[in-house]
Design a protein around this motif. Structure first.
Motif, PDB file in Angstrom:
ATOM      1  N   ILE A 136      10.376  30.534 -12.018  1.00  0.00           N
ATOM      2  CA  ILE A 136       9.095  30.545 -11.298  1.00  0.00           C
ATOM      3  C   ILE A 136       8.061  31.338 -12.083  1.00  0.00           C
ATOM      4  N   ILE A 137       8.473  32.507 -12.600  1.00  0.00           N
ATOM      5  CA  ILE A 137       7.556  33.327 -13.377  1.00  0.00           C
ATOM      6  C   ILE A 137       7.154  32.618 -14.663  1.00  0.00           C
ATOM      7  N   GLN A 138       8.108  31.967 -15.309  1.00  0.00           N
ATOM      8  CA  GLN A 138       7.780  31.210 -16.517  1.00  0.00           C
ATOM      9  C   GLN A 138       6.768  30.107 -16.206  1.00  0.00           C
ATOM     10  N   ALA A 139       6.993  29.404 -15.104  1.00  0.00           N
ATOM     11  CA  ALA A 139       6.062  28.334 -14.726  1.00  0.00           C
ATOM     12  C   ALA A 139       4.692  28.897 -14.399  1.00  0.00           C
ATOM     13  N   SER A 140       4.659  30.054 -13.741  1.00  0.00           N
ATOM     14  CA  SER A 140       3.383  30.691 -13.421  1.00  0.00           C
ATOM     15  C   SER A 140       2.635  31.070 -14.693  1.00  0.00           C
ATOM     16  N   ASP A 141       3.382  31.492 -15.703  1.00  0.00           N
ATOM     17  CA  ASP A 141       2.791  31.925 -16.967  1.00  0.00           C
ATOM     18  C   ASP A 141       2.079  30.781 -17.681  1.00  0.00           C
ATOM     19  N   VAL A 142       2.543  29.556 -17.485  1.00  0.00           N
ATOM     20  CA  VAL A 142       1.924  28.389 -18.134  1.00  0.00           C
ATOM     21  C   VAL A 142       1.494  27.366 -17.078  1.00  0.00           C
ATOM     22  N   ALA A 143       1.113  27.870 -15.908  1.00  0.00           N
ATOM     23  CA  ALA A 143       0.830  26.974 -14.774  1.00  0.00           C
ATOM     24  C   ALA A 143      -0.293  25.992 -15.064  1.00  0.00           C
ATOM     25  N   HIS A 144      -1.212  26.362 -15.946  1.00  0.00           N
ATOM     26  CA  HIS A 144      -2.336  25.459 -16.239  1.00  0.00           C
ATOM     27  C   HIS A 144      -1.859  24.145 -16.848  1.00  0.00           C
ATOM     28  N   THR A 145      -0.714  24.169 -17.530  1.00  0.00           N
ATOM     29  CA  THR A 145      -0.223  22.949 -18.161  1.00  0.00           C
ATOM     30  C   THR A 145       0.370  21.978 -17.155  1.00  0.00           C
ATOM     31  N   MET A 146       0.639  22.453 -15.935  1.00  0.00           N
ATOM     32  CA  MET A 146       1.265  21.636 -14.900  1.00  0.00           C
ATOM     33  C   MET A 146       0.303  21.352 -13.756  1.00  0.00           C
ATOM     34  N   GLN A 147      -0.980  21.490 -14.017  1.00  0.00           N
ATOM     35  CA  GLN A 147      -1.993  21.198 -13.014  1.00  0.00           C
ATOM     36  C   GLN A 147      -2.944  20.126 -13.537  1.00  0.00           C
ATOM     37  N   ASN A 190       8.786  20.710 -25.880  1.00  0.00           N
ATOM     38  CA  ASN A 190       9.924  21.611 -26.028  1.00  0.00           C
ATOM     39  C   ASN A 190       9.972  22.738 -25.003  1.00  0.00           C
ATOM     40  N   TYR A 191       8.899  22.902 -24.257  1.00  0.00           N
ATOM     41  CA  TYR A 191       8.909  23.999 -23.283  1.00  0.00           C
ATOM     42  C   TYR A 191       8.409  23.567 -21.909  1.00  0.00           C
ATOM     43  N   VAL A 192       7.189  23.072 -21.833  1.00  0.00           N
ATOM     44  CA  VAL A 192       6.559  22.809 -20.540  1.00  0.00           C
ATOM     45  C   VAL A 192       7.285  21.721 -19.762  1.00  0.00           C
ATOM     46  N   ILE A 193       7.482  20.558 -20.369  1.00  0.00           N
ATOM     47  CA  ILE A 193       8.116  19.450 -19.657  1.00  0.00           C
ATOM     48  C   ILE A 193       9.578  19.759 -19.321  1.00  0.00           C
ATOM     49  N   PRO A 194      10.369  20.340 -20.244  1.00  0.00           N
ATOM     50  CA  PRO A 194      11.723  20.746 -19.848  1.00  0.00           C
ATOM     51  C   PRO A 194      11.727  21.779 -18.722  1.00  0.00           C
ATOM     52  N   LEU A 195      10.778  22.712 -18.739  1.00  0.00           N
ATOM     53  CA  LEU A 195      10.695  23.707 -17.674  1.00  0.00           C
ATOM     54  C   LEU A 195      10.359  23.053 -16.348  1.00  0.00           C
ATOM     55  N   LEU A 213       5.892  18.277 -12.729  1.00  0.00           N
ATOM     56  CA  LEU A 213       6.409  17.443 -13.811  1.00  0.00           C
ATOM     57  C   LEU A 213       5.452  16.307 -14.129  1.00  0.00           C
ATOM     58  N   ASP A 214       4.908  15.672 -13.101  1.00  0.00           N
ATOM     59  CA  ASP A 214       3.979  14.559 -13.319  1.00  0.00           C
ATOM     60  C   ASP A 214       2.714  15.019 -14.043  1.00  0.00           C
ATOM     61  N   TYR A 215       2.157  16.150 -13.610  1.00  0.00           N
ATOM     62  CA  TYR A 215       0.955  16.673 -14.262  1.00  0.00           C
ATOM     63  C   TYR A 215       1.251  17.065 -15.710  1.00  0.00           C
ATOM     64  N   ALA A 216       2.394  17.680 -15.961  1.00  0.00           N
ATOM     65  CA  ALA A 216       2.749  18.077 -17.319  1.00  0.00           C
ATOM     66  C   ALA A 216       2.811  16.857 -18.241  1.00  0.00           C
ATOM     67  N   LYS A 217       3.451  15.788 -17.772  1.00  0.00           N
ATOM     68  CA  LYS A 217       3.554  14.578 -18.584  1.00  0.00           C
ATOM     69  C   LYS A 217       2.185  13.930 -18.785  1.00  0.00           C
ATOM     70  N   ALA A 218       1.381  13.917 -17.719  1.00  0.00           N
ATOM     71  CA  ALA A 218       0.049  13.309 -17.819  1.00  0.00           C
ATOM     72  C   ALA A 218      -0.848  14.096 -18.773  1.00  0.00           C
ATOM     73  N   ASN A 219      -0.785  15.418 -18.712  1.00  0.00           N
ATOM     74  CA  ASN A 219      -1.597  16.246 -19.607  1.00  0.00           C
ATOM     75  C   ASN A 219      -1.151  16.091 -21.056  1.00  0.00           C
ATOM     76  N   ARG A 220       0.141  15.933 -21.248  1.00  0.00           N
ATOM     77  CA  ARG A 220       0.648  15.717 -22.602  1.00  0.00           C
ATOM     78  C   ARG A 220       0.096  14.406 -23.178  1.00  0.00           C
ATOM     79  N   GLU A 221       0.113  13.359 -22.367  1.00  0.00           N
ATOM     80  CA  GLU A 221      -0.400  12.069 -22.822  1.00  0.00           C
ATOM     81  C   GLU A 221      -1.902  12.143 -23.106  1.00  0.00           C
ATOM     82  N   GLU A 222      -2.635  12.823 -22.225  1.00  0.00           N
ATOM     83  CA  GLU A 222      -4.083  12.947 -22.416  1.00  0.00           C
ATOM     84  C   GLU A 222      -4.400  13.755 -23.666  1.00  0.00           C
ATOM     85  N   TRP A 223      -3.635  14.831 -23.867  1.00  0.00           N
ATOM     86  CA  TRP A 223      -3.858  15.654 -25.055  1.00  0.00           C
ATOM     87  C   TRP A 223      -3.536  14.875 -26.322  1.00  0.00           C
TER      88      TRP A 223
END
Length: 272
Positions: A136-147, A190-195, A213-223
């Motif tokens: 949870i803390i790890q996800a909070s640390d990179v929460a912007h990537t999953m929004q 290697n980090y965000v999507i596996p997390l 998970l959906d937002y992480a994948k979508a942001n990866r594709e957009e990036w």
């Protein structure tokens, strides 16, 4: 946070590195600062709400230390320990069930069997709770990537600006723009999507984990589609800025906090 990596902190402050044995110095220092504040007299009532005896205090501190150190994602040793704990808690549930079956031989009383079974389940529960808190803390640390993409853009820009400022000050060896595009793709893969996948598989977040998970994948594709142009545009913009802080943008003598000046919004899509 001083805006630089742990390696740079150690180079700049040898005493700090020595204090924490050159391991997770920013994270350990953060724990010490926060713990020192919590121990102040004005937080006595708060402490009584958190723990009531020495054992509870030690357990609470252990959770805090584990959780904060979990945000040091570049420490391979800590990462390996977390991966092992995750595997014990979640990855091989069938094997765990087999390993926790206790023989009901005539030499084992029913009460002893219940005690042993209860102890095993308690250990398993505590292990799962600990590793879930760390994630949870790890996800909070990179929460912007999953929004939402707009949220990801805003905080990605701020991190880019912070690291570029460190580079300008001679506190970083490389211009972050040189590897930012590929670095973000690597980070997602290697980090965000596996997390985000782990948050889903542990089953404690319900539909929220699906969204992460959906937002992480979508942001990866957009990036992947827009990242190179975004980095190029932001580099040009930063080069022209001569006033304000690293997170402010100077335009016509006025300062703006609008991240879209560096990372333009996509138009007409998913407007919130």
């Amino acid at each position: 946070h001083r805006g630089v990596s742990n390696a740079q902190l150690i180079a700049e402050d040898a005493e700090l590195g020595k204090t924490y044995k050159n391991k997770s110095v920013a994270e350990q220092n953060s724990v010490d600062v926060a713990w020192g504040m919590l121990m102040a007299n004005r937080f006595k009532a708060l402490r009584r709400c958190i723990y009531t005896n020495g054992d509870e205090m030690r357990r609470f501190r252990q959770i805090i230390v584990n959780s904060v150190l979990a945000t040091d994602i570049f420490d391979k040793e800590l990462g390996a320990l977390r991966k092992n704990r995750w595997n014990l808690a979640f990855a091989n549930r069938g094997e765990q069930a087999d390993s926790t079956r206790i023989s009901t031989s005539t030499s084992t009383s029913s009460s002893s069997l219940m005690d042993m079974t209860g102890a095993i389940h308690s250990i398993d529960r505590n292990r799962k709770a600990t590793i879930v808190i760390e994630h949870i803390i790890q996800a909070s640390d990179v929460a912007h990537t999953m929004q939402h993409w707009h949220v990801y853009q805003a905080w990605n820009e701020r991190l880019f600006s912070e690291m570029h400022e460190a580079y300008k000050q001679g506190r970083a060896a490389k211009n972050p723009a040189d590897g930012w595009y590929k670095g973000e793709l690597w980070f997602f893969d290697n980090y965000v999507i596996p997390l985000a996948g782990k948050l889903e598989s542990c089953g404690v977040f319900g539909v929220s984990s699906d969204e992460c998970l959906d937002y992480a994948k979508a942001n990866r594709e957009e990036w992947a589609r827009k990242g190179q142009n975004i980095v190029a545009a932001s580099s040009r913009s930063i080069a022209s800025v001569t006033c304000g802080s690293s997170t402010n943008i100077c335009r016509g003598g006025e300062l703006s906090n609008d991240p879209s000046l560096f990372f333009p919004r996509r138009q007409g899509l998913d407007e919130a």
